[in-house]
Structure formats: C-alpha cells, structure tokens
Design an enzyme around this catalytic site. Structure first.
Site, PDB file in Angstrom:
ATOM      1  N   TYR A  79      10.940  -9.123  -8.846  1.00 13.28           N
ATOM      2  CA  TYR A  79      10.466  -8.506  -8.001  1.00 13.28           C
ATOM      3  C   TYR A  79      11.094  -8.457  -6.890  1.00 13.28           C
ATOM      4  O   TYR A  79      11.728  -7.603  -5.807  1.00 13.28           O
ATOM      5  CB  TYR A  79       8.448  -8.331  -7.925  1.00 13.28           C
TER       6      TYR A  79
ATOM      7  N   ILE B  23      -1.849  -5.043   0.082  1.00 12.16           N
ATOM      8  CA  ILE B  23      -2.171  -4.201   0.717  1.00 12.16           C
ATOM      9  C   ILE B  23      -3.087  -3.787  -0.594  1.00 12.16           C
ATOM     10  O   ILE B  23      -2.805  -3.507  -1.631  1.00 12.16           O
ATOM     11  CB  ILE B  23      -1.413  -3.414   0.597  1.00 12.16           C
ATOM     12  N   LEU B  24      -4.509  -3.819   0.357  1.00 13.56           N
ATOM     13  CA  LEU B  24      -5.568  -3.710  -1.664  1.00 13.56           C
ATOM     14  C   LEU B  24      -5.463  -2.490  -2.236  1.00 13.56           C
ATOM     15  O   LEU B  24      -6.147  -1.418  -1.947  1.00 13.56           O
ATOM     16  CB  LEU B  24      -6.768  -4.268  -0.925  1.00 13.56           C
TER      17      LEU B  24
ATOM     18  N   ASN C   2       8.682   4.668  -3.685  1.00 14.80           N
ATOM     19  CA  ASN C   2       7.880   4.160  -3.672  1.00 14.80           C
ATOM     20  C   ASN C   2       7.487   3.263  -4.960  1.00 14.80           C
ATOM     21  O   ASN C   2       6.783   2.760  -4.718  1.00 14.80           O
ATOM     22  CB  ASN C   2       6.814   4.883  -2.850  1.00 14.80           C
TER      23      ASN C   2
END
Ligand SMILES: NC(=O)c1ccc[n+]([C@@H]2O[C@H](COP(=O)([O-])OP(=O)(O)OC[C@H]3O[C@@H](n4cnc5c(N)ncnc54)[C@H](O)[C@@H]3O)[C@@H](O)[C@H]2O)c1
Length: 267
Positions: free
Chosen positions: A158, A191-192, A90
């Site tokens: 990225y 995603i916060l 992850n």
C-alpha cells in the site's frame, strides 16, 4: 456561477467514501459527473439520487486495474457528456491480512495492489488525456495517502504504491502541463469511510485520533472539498503537488510525549 460549472468529471471508486463525497460535491458545484465503480448497483443508486435532486450524474461499471474497462469508462463519459475535463483517480485499497511486512507479504497481493492502486492511475490518465487535449485542458486528481510518506509495520505494498502515485502525479503534470492539463494528488490521513471502519476496530481508530493535532476524526467531505478546489479553475496555477489532509497527525516531533514525561520527571 458555480465552482466547477461546465466541467465533466469521471470519479473512480465513486460509489463509497471519498469518491462518493467528491462526486456529490462536484455535482452540487455544477459539474456533470460519472460515478465509476466495481459496485455498479451502488454507483447507479447514488447517480440516480443526484439526478433526483436536479444534478447531472451517470454511473458506469469499472474494474480500475483493467485497461479495457478503464477505456470503456472514459468512452462512456465522452459519449454521455461530449468530453472529459476532470478525472479523479481515486480507487485504492489494501488487505491488512495479506499486505504484510517485506518478508511475509503475499506476493500475489503485491501484484494486485500495484495494479489496482498504481497502474489504475496510469490507465485513467492514459485514456482521459487525449480528450482533455482536445478540450483545451483538464485537471487530473489522484488519491495518494500519508502512507506514501510515513512507513508502517505492515501494508508495505500500500505504502509503496501510494508513493508511486505521488511521483506519477509529477510525471503527468510535467508531460502534459503545456496542454493546460494539471495533475495533483491528495494524501489523506485517516478518514472515517467504510473502508477505514472495516479495516480498523474502534480502539485502534482512537489511537490514531489521539495523535492528531485536531481533536476529531477526518471525514470524507474533508477530502471531497479539496477535490472540488483541485478540479476548479481556482487552482489553475497548481500542478504536480500533493495536498496532505491529515488533521496535523504527522506534523509534530514524534518524541514529544517522551520529552514531556522527561520534563515532568526533572521537576
Ligand atoms: N479512508 C482512509 O482513511 C484513507 C486514507 C488514505 C487514503 N485513502 C484512499 O482513498 C481512496 C478511497 O478510499 P475510501 O476510504 O473512500 O474507500 P471505500 O471503500 O469507502 O470506497 C472505495 C470504492 O472503490 C470501489 N473499488 C474498489 N476496488 C475497485 C476496483 N478495482 N475498480 C473499481 N472500483 C473499485 C469500491 O467498490 C468502493 O465503492 C483509496 O485510494 C484509499 O487508498 C483512504
């Protein structure tokens, strides 16, 4: 029976955001979890909190782009719980001040992101797969990003590294499928998590939400629940895929607003 009962999961970048959500939900669904992170204090704190609640969890230091460190984290997991059957690769990051457009990107930043975002997936898988083969199977889950599919004015490294994660997912799935080792990715939209909040001011976050099909932000658990599904045998016929979880941000024709304005101007 819980959804991932008996599974042993190593979660990289598990001390915060998406990784922490996945570690927590996997533990609550019956897995033994190892939280691996650069931030070892945070990892220990979250593992201790899970243990206090009655779940099985441990913490280990990890430098995700460093082969020796990744091998040690896998070894730690096997020493602790006897095997490893779920690997959540992850860890991933960017620095928006250095990861710029093609002409201006800092070349050291390019090398760093190839290492931390892409090579980390190779390393985790390389050391976990022999244990999964011994165990009779396993599930590898990688965090990609919608940046793998849609480009941007900056964040070149990225996007390129995350596209690499999507493709490496298929290679791992192909090479080890016959050993009952599955490999899938998740491509989150915005995603916060702490990383997103640190990289983006509120007004920029609001611009993103305006273009979601849904009227709200994504949260870490929106990805964590998908990790539980991919880790569990519920997804046993699924491999080599990338789940796009992004609030419907990328589904519409991008000219819609202009078309609506045009239609209004014709009345
Ligand atoms: N948040 C988003 O909007 C979003 C969108 C798409 C993809 N992603 C991806 O999701 C993943 C997790 O992101 P997040 O938003 O939860 O981030 P986060 O910053 O909340 O958590 C990342 C964790 O990884 C750890 N970490 C960083 N570098 C490390 C390294 N080299 N070795 C070990 N641990 C390291 C950090 O200490 C932290 O605990 C990343 O791969 C990211 O690219 C996030």
């Amino acid at each position: 029976m819980k959804r991932v009962e008996g599974k042993v999961a190593l979660i990289t970048g598990g001390a915060s955001g998406i990784g922490l959500s996945a570690a927590t939900l996997l533990a609550k669904e019956g897995a033994k979890v190892v939280i691996a992170d650069f931030n070892i204090e945070g990892a220990k704190e979250h593992a201790a909190a899970l243990v206090k609640e009655g779940y099985e969890a441990s913490a280990v230091f990890l430098d995700a782009g460093n082969a020796k460190s990744v091998e040690e984290a896998v070894d730690f997991t096997v020493e602790q719980y006897g095997t490893i059957t779920v690997l959540f690769n992850n860890v991933g990051l960017t620095n928006i001040h250095k990861d710029l457009d093609v002409v201006n990107i800092d070349l050291d930043e390019w090398d760093r992101l190839v290492n931390v975002n892409l090579k980390s997936v190779l390393l985790g898988s390389r050391y976990a797969i022999p244990h999964m083969q011994k165990a009779g199977g396993g599930s590898i889950i990688n965090t990609a990003s919608m940046a793998a599919f849609a480009s941007d004015q900056i964040r070149t490294a990225y996007g390129a590294t995350k596209a690499g994660v999507v493709n490496m997912t298929k290679y791992i799935a192909t090479q080890y499928g016959k050993d009952k080792i599955r490999c899938n990715s998740i491509a989150p939209g915005l995603i916060l998590t702490p990383a997103a909040k640190n990289n983006m001011p509120d007004d920029l976050l609001d611009i993103y939400t305006k273009y979601h099909a849904l009227p709200y932000h994504g949260e870490a658990d929106d990805i964590g629940y998908a990790v539980v599904y991919l880790a569990s045998d519920e997804s046993k016929f699924m491999t080599g895929q990338t789940l796009q979880i992004e609030g419907g941000h990328y589904i519409a024709n991008p000219t819609i607003e202009d078309q609506n304005a045009w239609a209004a101007s014709q009345k």
